[in-house]
Motif scaffolding. Structure first.
Motif, PDB file in Angstrom:
ATOM      1  N   TYR A  92       0.853  -1.198   0.000  1.00 55.75           N
ATOM      2  CA  TYR A  92       0.000   0.000   0.000  1.00 55.75           C
ATOM      3  C   TYR A  92       0.877   1.231   0.000  1.00 55.75           C
ATOM      4  O   TYR A  92       2.088   1.158   0.229  1.00 55.75           O
ATOM      5  CB  TYR A  92      -0.922   0.008   1.232  1.00 55.75           C
ATOM      6  CG  TYR A  92      -0.234   0.447   2.508  1.00 55.75           C
ATOM      7  CD1 TYR A  92       0.632  -0.409   3.188  1.00 55.75           C
ATOM      8  CD2 TYR A  92      -0.422   1.728   3.029  1.00 55.75           C
ATOM      9  CE1 TYR A  92       1.271  -0.004   4.354  1.00 55.75           C
ATOM     10  CE2 TYR A  92       0.218   2.135   4.197  1.00 55.75           C
ATOM     11  CZ  TYR A  92       1.064   1.260   4.853  1.00 55.75           C
ATOM     12  OH  TYR A  92       1.705   1.660   5.998  1.00 55.75           O
ATOM     13  N   GLU A  93       0.249   2.369  -0.263  1.00 59.32           N
ATOM     14  CA  GLU A  93       0.979   3.628  -0.136  1.00 59.32           C
ATOM     15  C   GLU A  93       0.077   4.695   0.491  1.00 59.32           C
ATOM     16  O   GLU A  93       0.317   5.098   1.616  1.00 59.32           O
ATOM     17  CB  GLU A  93       1.488   4.097  -1.510  1.00 59.32           C
ATOM     18  CG  GLU A  93       2.356   5.354  -1.426  1.00 59.32           C
ATOM     19  CD  GLU A  93       2.778   5.842  -2.800  1.00 59.32           C
ATOM     20  OE1 GLU A  93       2.961   5.019  -3.726  1.00 59.32           O
ATOM     21  OE2 GLU A  93       2.903   7.080  -2.962  1.00 59.32           O
ATOM     22  N   CYS A  94      -0.998   5.116  -0.232  1.00 57.38           N
ATOM     23  CA  CYS A  94      -1.722   6.318   0.195  1.00 57.38           C
ATOM     24  C   CYS A  94      -2.855   6.053   1.178  1.00 57.38           C
ATOM     25  O   CYS A  94      -3.257   6.946   1.909  1.00 57.38           O
ATOM     26  CB  CYS A  94      -2.281   7.050  -1.017  1.00 57.38           C
ATOM     27  SG  CYS A  94      -3.683   6.214  -1.811  1.00 57.38           S
ATOM     28  N   ASN A  95      -3.456   4.847   1.185  1.00 58.97           N
ATOM     29  CA  ASN A  95      -4.593   4.549   2.047  1.00 58.97           C
ATOM     30  C   ASN A  95      -5.799   5.403   1.695  1.00 58.97           C
ATOM     31  O   ASN A  95      -6.740   5.529   2.493  1.00 58.97           O
ATOM     32  CB  ASN A  95      -4.229   4.811   3.523  1.00 58.97           C
ATOM     33  CG  ASN A  95      -4.389   3.583   4.375  1.00 58.97           C
ATOM     34  OD1 ASN A  95      -5.414   2.937   4.309  1.00 58.97           O
ATOM     35  ND2 ASN A  95      -3.378   3.261   5.147  1.00 58.97           N
ATOM     36  N   ALA A  96      -5.796   6.044   0.540  1.00 53.47           N
ATOM     37  CA  ALA A  96      -6.821   7.032   0.209  1.00 53.47           C
ATOM     38  C   ALA A  96      -7.455   6.788  -1.158  1.00 53.47           C
ATOM     39  O   ALA A  96      -8.105   7.675  -1.697  1.00 53.47           O
ATOM     40  CB  ALA A  96      -6.194   8.427   0.249  1.00 53.47           C
ATOM     41  N   GLY A  97      -7.246   5.620  -1.748  1.00 56.24           N
ATOM     42  CA  GLY A  97      -7.907   5.312  -3.019  1.00 56.24           C
ATOM     43  C   GLY A  97      -7.231   5.888  -4.248  1.00 56.24           C
ATOM     44  O   GLY A  97      -7.727   5.723  -5.364  1.00 56.24           O
ATOM     45  N   GLY A  98      -6.087   6.554  -4.084  1.00 52.36           N
ATOM     46  CA  GLY A  98      -5.491   7.269  -5.212  1.00 52.36           C
ATOM     47  C   GLY A  98      -4.397   6.546  -5.962  1.00 52.36           C
ATOM     48  O   GLY A  98      -4.242   6.738  -7.168  1.00 52.36           O
ATOM     49  N   CYS A  99      -3.611   5.710  -5.286  1.00 54.19           N
ATOM     50  CA  CYS A  99      -2.378   5.219  -5.923  1.00 54.19           C
ATOM     51  C   CYS A  99      -2.535   3.850  -6.597  1.00 54.19           C
ATOM     52  O   CYS A  99      -1.781   3.520  -7.506  1.00 54.19           O
ATOM     53  CB  CYS A  99      -1.245   5.151  -4.897  1.00 54.19           C
ATOM     54  SG  CYS A  99      -1.445   3.838  -3.668  1.00 54.19           S
ATOM     55  N   GLY A 100      -3.473   3.037  -6.149  1.00 59.48           N
ATOM     56  CA  GLY A 100      -3.683   1.706  -6.742  1.00 59.48           C
ATOM     57  C   GLY A 100      -2.727   0.632  -6.240  1.00 59.48           C
ATOM     58  O   GLY A 100      -2.814  -0.520  -6.664  1.00 59.48           O
ATOM     59  N   THR A 101      -1.839   0.961  -5.325  1.00 61.09           N
ATOM     60  CA  THR A 101      -0.846  -0.017  -4.848  1.00 61.09           C
ATOM     61  C   THR A 101      -1.495  -1.192  -4.107  1.00 61.09           C
ATOM     62  O   THR A 101      -0.944  -2.289  -4.083  1.00 61.09           O
ATOM     63  CB  THR A 101       0.148   0.697  -3.891  1.00 61.09           C
ATOM     64  OG1 THR A 101       0.590   1.886  -4.516  1.00 61.09           O
ATOM     65  CG2 THR A 101       1.345  -0.173  -3.551  1.00 61.09           C
ATOM     66  N   CYS A 102      -2.660  -0.951  -3.486  1.00 61.88           N
ATOM     67  CA  CYS A 102      -3.283  -1.983  -2.640  1.00 61.88           C
ATOM     68  C   CYS A 102      -4.295  -2.846  -3.400  1.00 61.88           C
ATOM     69  O   CYS A 102      -5.134  -3.491  -2.770  1.00 61.88           O
ATOM     70  CB  CYS A 102      -3.966  -1.312  -1.449  1.00 61.88           C
ATOM     71  SG  CYS A 102      -5.389  -0.325  -1.954  1.00 61.88           S
ATOM     72  N   CYS A 148      -7.770  -0.671   0.442  1.00 65.68           N
ATOM     73  CA  CYS A 148      -7.974   0.443   1.383  1.00 65.68           C
ATOM     74  C   CYS A 148      -9.392   0.988   1.318  1.00 65.68           C
ATOM     75  O   CYS A 148      -9.773   1.795   2.166  1.00 65.68           O
ATOM     76  CB  CYS A 148      -6.946   1.551   1.150  1.00 65.68           C
ATOM     77  SG  CYS A 148      -7.151   2.482  -0.376  1.00 65.68           S
ATOM     78  N   LEU A 179      -9.760  -2.132  -4.473  1.00 69.53           N
ATOM     79  CA  LEU A 179      -8.727  -1.507  -3.641  1.00 69.53           C
ATOM     80  C   LEU A 179      -8.929  -1.954  -2.192  1.00 69.53           C
ATOM     81  O   LEU A 179     -10.012  -1.753  -1.621  1.00 69.53           O
ATOM     82  CB  LEU A 179      -8.832   0.017  -3.716  1.00 69.53           C
ATOM     83  CG  LEU A 179      -8.579   0.620  -5.101  1.00 69.53           C
ATOM     84  CD1 LEU A 179      -8.888   2.122  -5.087  1.00 69.53           C
ATOM     85  CD2 LEU A 179      -7.135   0.377  -5.532  1.00 69.53           C
TER      86      LEU A 179
END
Ligand SMILES: Cc1cc2nc3c(=O)[nH]c(=O)nc-3n(C[C@H](O)[C@H](O)[C@H](O)COP(=O)(O)OP(=O)(O)OC[C@H]3O[C@@H](n4cnc5c(N)ncnc54)[C@H](O)[C@@H]3O)c2cc1C
Ligand code: FES
Length: 334
Positions: A35-45, A77, A75
């Protein structure tokens, strides 16, 4: 009520409360999920839903593409369980040395104006504030259905103090509420999260690069450096980019850190023409590019700010100056 989640990439299982996100429940259980942002923006999760039902907190989150949606990818997150589930994370996470995240009630204690649109908000919890310098927490605000991420500008402490430097976004849902909060107001705080925390093992020089509200975690990193015992500090180059002269702040906070002393160099830059400004005009990565060649070979780089700034800086460091990825630490602000 909690559901059982089986995760296929790590071959691990964990419990997730019906009102928690799959990502955060997995991290609370100590799993190294990506994960990275925990906010729905980066797509890492991103994960693939193999079996079971989930509820998406933000179905239109930009971290997922139409193609992802067609392949039953979601996602973590932004997903709450509605049954036991089998999932498979797409990305590979890394183990972190940070404390495990918890959800706690917090109270706004005080606010400190830093500029025309930035304030340091000081919250208190009745348990110690456990996090690494540079990490962030999620705030749930009364009346706002979704949480927002804010980075701590202070360092861990037993008094339960959590400080955040926050920039008011015009028309922003969370910051409009935050800037109207009065001392005594209750919020829920969930953290710590984030991989861009201060690495204490290396005795290298440090470069901090902040754009706008990215100041908060970079001040946290500097405060963490100031408290490091042992080895003498190397140089600390602190870059801060704003739009105009009114946006530039932070130097006074840094000059209050006794151990940084002579090692600290503050490099501000503004992007707009401004008759009150006598310093450099341009983007913060252009100023970083002026560091001497040896600086890139020796330093650890920490950066925080909006995605375009983070991308320009990371591109300069990794492609332009051959800084290895394990010396560049950042969480993008979405
Ligand atoms: C890791 C991280 C650390 C951050 N640290 C800081 C910091 O220290 N200081 C600071 O000022 N800002 C920080 N931010 C930015 C902050 O989280 C907010 O985006 C910013 O305060 C604007 O919030 P807003 O609600 O006022 O604005 P809005 O424009 O209303 O919303 C901003 C963001 O909220 C998210 N969002 C929008 N709608 C939804 C929805 N329905 N469900 C879930 N999410 C939604 C989106 O990511 C959107 O870009 C950080 C962001 C991240 C990801
Ligand atoms: S989209 Fe979930 S961590 Fe960034």
């Amino acid at each position: 009520m909690a559901y059982r989640i089986q995760e296929g990439r790590l071959g691990a299982a964990f419990d997730c409360a019906a009102d928690d996100a799959l990502l955060r429940a997995g991290l609370r259980a100590g799993l190294p999920l990506a994960y990275e942002c925990n906010a729905g923006g980066c797509g890492t999760c991103k994960f693939e839903l193999l079996d079971g039902e989930i509820v998406e907190a933000w179905p239109a989150a930009p971290g997922l593409s139409e193609r992802d949606r067609g392949r039953r990818r979601f996602l973590a997150c932004q997903s709450r369980p509605a049954s036991d589930c089998r999932i498979r994370m797409i990305g590979r996470g890394e183990a972190a040395e940070a404390p495990l995240p918890v959800r706690v009630g917090a109270t706004l204690e005080s606010v400190l104006d830093l500029t025309h649109d930035m304030r340091e908000f000081r919250f208190a919890t009745d348990r110690p504030a456990a996090f690494l310098p540079g990490q962030y927490a999620l705030l749930s605000l009364p009346g706002l259905p979704s949480m927002r991420a804010y980075s701590m500008s202070n360092i861990a402490n037993d008094a339960g103090e959590w400080h955040f430097i926050i920039r008011r976004v015009r028309g922003g849902a969370a910051t409009s509420l935050l800037f109207d909060l009065r001392p005594g107001a209750p919020v829920t705080l969930d953290g710590p999260y984030g991989r861009a925390y201060l690495r204490t093992g290396a005795s290298r020089n440090v470069v901090c690069i902040a754009g706008g509200s990215g100041l908060s975690p970079m001040i946290g990193i500097a405060r963490g450096l100031d408290r490091l015992g042992g080895e003498p500090l190397g140089s600390v180059d602190f870059f801060y980019g704003g739009r105009s002269a009114d946006d530039i702040c932070g130097e006074a906070l840094l000059r209050n850190l006794p151990r940084l002393g002579e090692s600290l160099r503050f490099h501000p830059i503004v992007s707009n023409e401004d008759s009150r400004w006598t310093g450099r005009i341009g983007m913060v990565h252009e100023l970083v590019a002026d560091l001497p060649k040896e600086a890139f070979a020796e330093a650890d780089f920490y950066l925080a700010g909006p995605p375009p700034m983070a991308e320009a800086v990371v591109s300069l460091l990794s492609r332009g100056r051959a800084v290895p990825a394990d010396r560049i630490h950042y969480d993008r602000f979405f």
